[in-house]
Design an enzyme around this catalytic site. Structure first.
Site, mmCIF file in Angstrom:
data_model
loop_
_atom_site.group_PDB
_atom_site.id
_atom_site.type_symbol
_atom_site.label_atom_id
_atom_site.label_comp_id
_atom_site.label_asym_id
_atom_site.label_seq_id
_atom_site.Cartn_x
_atom_site.Cartn_y
_atom_site.Cartn_z
ATOM 1 N N THR A 13 0.658 -1.499 0.123
ATOM 2 C CA THR A 13 -0.505 -0.159 0.036
ATOM 3 C C THR A 13 0.851 1.486 0.156
ATOM 4 O O THR A 13 1.949 1.652 0.863
ATOM 5 C CB THR A 13 -1.116 -0.087 1.015
ATOM 6 O OG1 THR A 13 -1.971 -1.232 1.776
ATOM 7 C CG2 THR A 13 -2.371 1.416 1.467
ATOM 8 N N GLY A 38 -16.743 -1.473 19.156
ATOM 9 C CA GLY A 38 -15.992 -2.030 19.724
ATOM 10 C C GLY A 38 -14.629 -1.197 20.725
ATOM 11 O O GLY A 38 -15.597 -0.033 20.779
ATOM 12 N N CYS A 64 -3.106 -2.524 9.190
ATOM 13 C CA CYS A 64 -3.683 -1.269 7.977
ATOM 14 C C CYS A 64 -4.055 -0.478 8.284
ATOM 15 O O CYS A 64 -3.844 0.726 8.057
ATOM 16 C CB CYS A 64 -4.326 -2.561 6.703
ATOM 17 S SG CYS A 64 -3.065 -3.701 6.451
HETATM 18 C C1 UDX Z 1 -8.227 -4.707 6.518
HETATM 19 C C2 UDX Z 1 -8.618 -4.325 5.313
HETATM 20 O O1 UDX Z 1 -10.553 -5.787 5.345
HETATM 21 C C3 UDX Z 1 -7.967 -5.673 3.989
HETATM 22 O O2 UDX Z 1 -8.928 -5.068 3.093
HETATM 23 C C4 UDX Z 1 -6.943 -4.653 3.738
HETATM 24 O O3 UDX Z 1 -6.027 -4.613 2.820
HETATM 25 C C5 UDX Z 1 -6.089 -4.190 5.403
HETATM 26 O O4 UDX Z 1 -6.808 -4.016 6.350
HETATM 27 P P1 UDX Z 1 -7.290 -5.869 9.183
HETATM 28 O O5 UDX Z 1 -6.082 -5.551 8.664
HETATM 29 O O6 UDX Z 1 -6.493 -7.627 8.085
HETATM 30 O O7 UDX Z 1 -7.527 -5.901 7.419
HETATM 31 O O8 UDX Z 1 -8.539 -7.007 9.637
HETATM 32 P P2 UDX Z 1 -10.176 -6.623 9.632
HETATM 33 O O9 UDX Z 1 -10.442 -7.744 9.399
HETATM 34 O O10 UDX Z 1 -10.501 -5.558 8.647
HETATM 35 O O11 UDX Z 1 -10.314 -5.274 10.784
HETATM 36 C C6 UDX Z 1 -9.929 -4.162 10.953
HETATM 37 C C7 UDX Z 1 -9.324 -3.933 12.714
HETATM 38 O O12 UDX Z 1 -11.087 -3.080 13.004
HETATM 39 C C8 UDX Z 1 -9.368 -4.679 13.585
HETATM 40 O O13 UDX Z 1 -9.116 -4.678 14.582
HETATM 41 C C9 UDX Z 1 -10.892 -4.838 13.658
HETATM 42 O O14 UDX Z 1 -11.310 -5.681 15.718
HETATM 43 C C10 UDX Z 1 -11.966 -3.426 13.497
HETATM 44 N N1 UDX Z 1 -13.843 -3.897 13.339
HETATM 45 C C11 UDX Z 1 -13.177 -4.529 12.162
HETATM 46 C C12 UDX Z 1 -14.178 -2.997 14.405
HETATM 47 O O15 UDX Z 1 -13.673 -3.193 15.546
HETATM 48 N N2 UDX Z 1 -15.410 -3.587 13.837
HETATM 49 C C13 UDX Z 1 -16.482 -3.852 12.456
HETATM 50 O O16 UDX Z 1 -16.618 -4.012 12.421
HETATM 51 C C14 UDX Z 1 -14.763 -4.329 12.148
#
Ligand code: UDX
Length: 432
Positions: free
Chosen positions: A121, A251, A258
């Site tokens: 990225t 939450g 990311c």
């Molecule tokens: C993210 C993107 O989803 C992905 O497409 C990108 O390329 C990289 O970043 P990732 O960091 O692996 O992926 O996790 P993700 O499942 O997206 O969650 C990110 C954060 O958001 C976590 O801390 C999660 O707990 C939080 N989250 C996610 C929430 O607090 N609420 C939600 O509804 C969803």
């Protein structure tokens, strides 16, 4: 196709094993000899479901090779992916030194026409930067393409093999054709666009998802004040297909390698281009404040936190990963420490030695191998990560192990009815 991947980290390895699975010959290059030696033996130093097995299978089938030799990695390749880290500088901007090093090595060793793909990225305009670096060192023809990843940790292999879209940013027909051929077995939409547009699609997607999370967290905070229930509000909103039901879980705020980095980087891109991205600034502020709210909730239940013992369940930034980068749990433990609290912690996957090396907690923290043992002598439990095993936890046992039945549920994993039945003092997010 003959492919190389510069950078054997998370994105590089997942891309490598999946492309090998699709029938390509893949060379993984990294400057870290120790890492490459381990990978050659099928040892992966982080947890991602299915990754290790696929590396071992691809190694056995001679579809994947690991090397520290840049010439071997660059010679006779159709496509070279750059999937190195782009950490965040103090200023918020992305540190491109690894990308520049990779471009230099590629430029030095290129011998035939190759498509160079930015998978990391990177700020808008980095495609051009990579092009300039390679051009200075090389007379052979090449093209630079942007092909951002949308992999979610914990389900990265699935995400790679089942994409919702593939974005390819290129300047001419030749690299576009090669990249479309690489992904021809996928039936999802293929978005062929300018390099700059592809780079922006990645930032805009992550920033939008982070915005959704901060938005729902603010709605949750209002729900608590007006007596509404955030779970039902999210459900009600999510049924509207214009909104969608994903990323509406309130939450402790988003974490990981990311979202925090990319949101700040996009804010920085805006600032450098003399645009004040007001909305994104608020997204960051709301996310930071969400951490502080947990400590306030703990004080409401436990009183003054000085010398109080708090048990923390979950240390990774989300379930099904051992990744602690920008984890809300770690930030909140630091805030608890500032208030003088003592911490017992448990996580099913996080490597405690690694964590201690990386975080250097200044105050007292004791790590446990069993979640129920971690509760002993504690004045309250704080749930930071929604691991499945916490959802199934025995409430009776939690209550009997704690000194006082206080639970702060940062992920809304328990049903209000059952915690009430067991007589807990219970605070969650956006539920009264
Ligand atoms: C993210 C993107 O989803 C992905 O497409 C990108 O390329 C990289 O970043 P990732 O960091 O692996 O992926 O996790 P993700 O499942 O997206 O969650 C990110 C954060 O958001 C976590 O801390 C999660 O707990 C939080 N989250 C996610 C929430 O607090 N609420 C939600 O509804 C969803």
């Amino acid at each position: 196709m003959r492919i190389s991947i510069f950078g054997s980290g998370y994105v590089g390895l997942v891309t490598a094993v999946c492309l090998a699975k699709l029938g390509n010959e893949v060379i993984c290059y990294d400057i870290d000899r120790e890492k490459i030696d381990k990978l050659q033996k099928g040892i992966v130093t982080f947890f991602e479901p299915g990754l290790k097995d696929l590396i071992i299978k691809n190694l056995a089938e001679k579809k994947i090779f690991f090397t520290v030799d840049p010439l071997f990695a660059v010679r006779d390749r159709d496509i070279i992916f750059i999937a190195v880290g782009t950490p965040q500088k103090k200023s918020g901007e992305a540190d491109l030194s690894y990308v520049k090093n990779a471009a230099n090595e590629i430029g030095k060793n290129l011998k035939n026409y190759t498509v160079i793909v930015n998978k990391s990225t990177v700020p808008v305009g980095t495609g051009l930067l990579v092009e300039n670096i390679i051009e200075k060192r090389n007379k052979h023809s090449f093209d630079v393409v942007s092909n951002p990843e949308f992999l979610s940790e914990g389900r990265a292999l699935y995400d790679f093999m089942n994409p919702e879209r593939i974005v390819i940013g290129s300047r001419s027909l030749r690299p576009k054709k090669i990249m479309n051929k690489l992904y021809e077995s996928f039936s999802c939409p293929m978005i062929n666009t300018k390099v700059e547009t592809a780079e922006m699609i990645k930032y805009a997607s992550n920033a939008f998802l982070a915005t959704k999370i901060s938005f729902i967290n603010e709605i949750a905070n209002i729900c608590e004040r007006v007596g509404a229930d955030i779970e039902e509000v999210s459900y009600g909103m999510g049924l509207d297909s214009r909104i969608g039901n994903k990323f509406l879980n309130a939450g402790v705020g988003y974490g990981g390698s990311c979202f925090p980095k990319d949101v700040k980087a996009l804010n920085n891109i805006a600032a450098v281009n003399e645009y004040d991205f007001k909305l994104l600034k608020s997204v960051i502020r709301v996310n930071n404040d969400q951490r502080k709210l947990i400590v306030e909730k703990a004080e409401r239940l436990l009183g003054d936190l000085k010398e109080k013992k708090v048990c923390v369940w979950g240390l990774s930034y989300k379930p099904d990963t051992d990744d602690i980068r920008e984890s809300a749990a770690i930030d909140i433990i630091k805030l608890f420490h500032k208030k003088g609290a003592i911490i017992n912690a448990y996580d099913p996957k996080v490597n405690y030695d690694q964590l201690n090396k990386e975080v250097k907690f200044k105050n007292k923290i004791v790590f446990y191998m069993n979640k129920y043992d971690a509760l002993k002598n504690c004045h309250g439990l704080f749930i930071a990560t929604e691991w499945n095993e916490f959802r199934k936890a025995d409430l009776k046992r939690i209550k009997s192990n704690l000194i006082e039945p206080n639970v702060i549920d940062g992920r809304n994993i328990f049903e209000i009815k059952s915690v009430n039945k067991h007589g807990f003092n219970y605070l969650s997010i956006g539920r009264s």
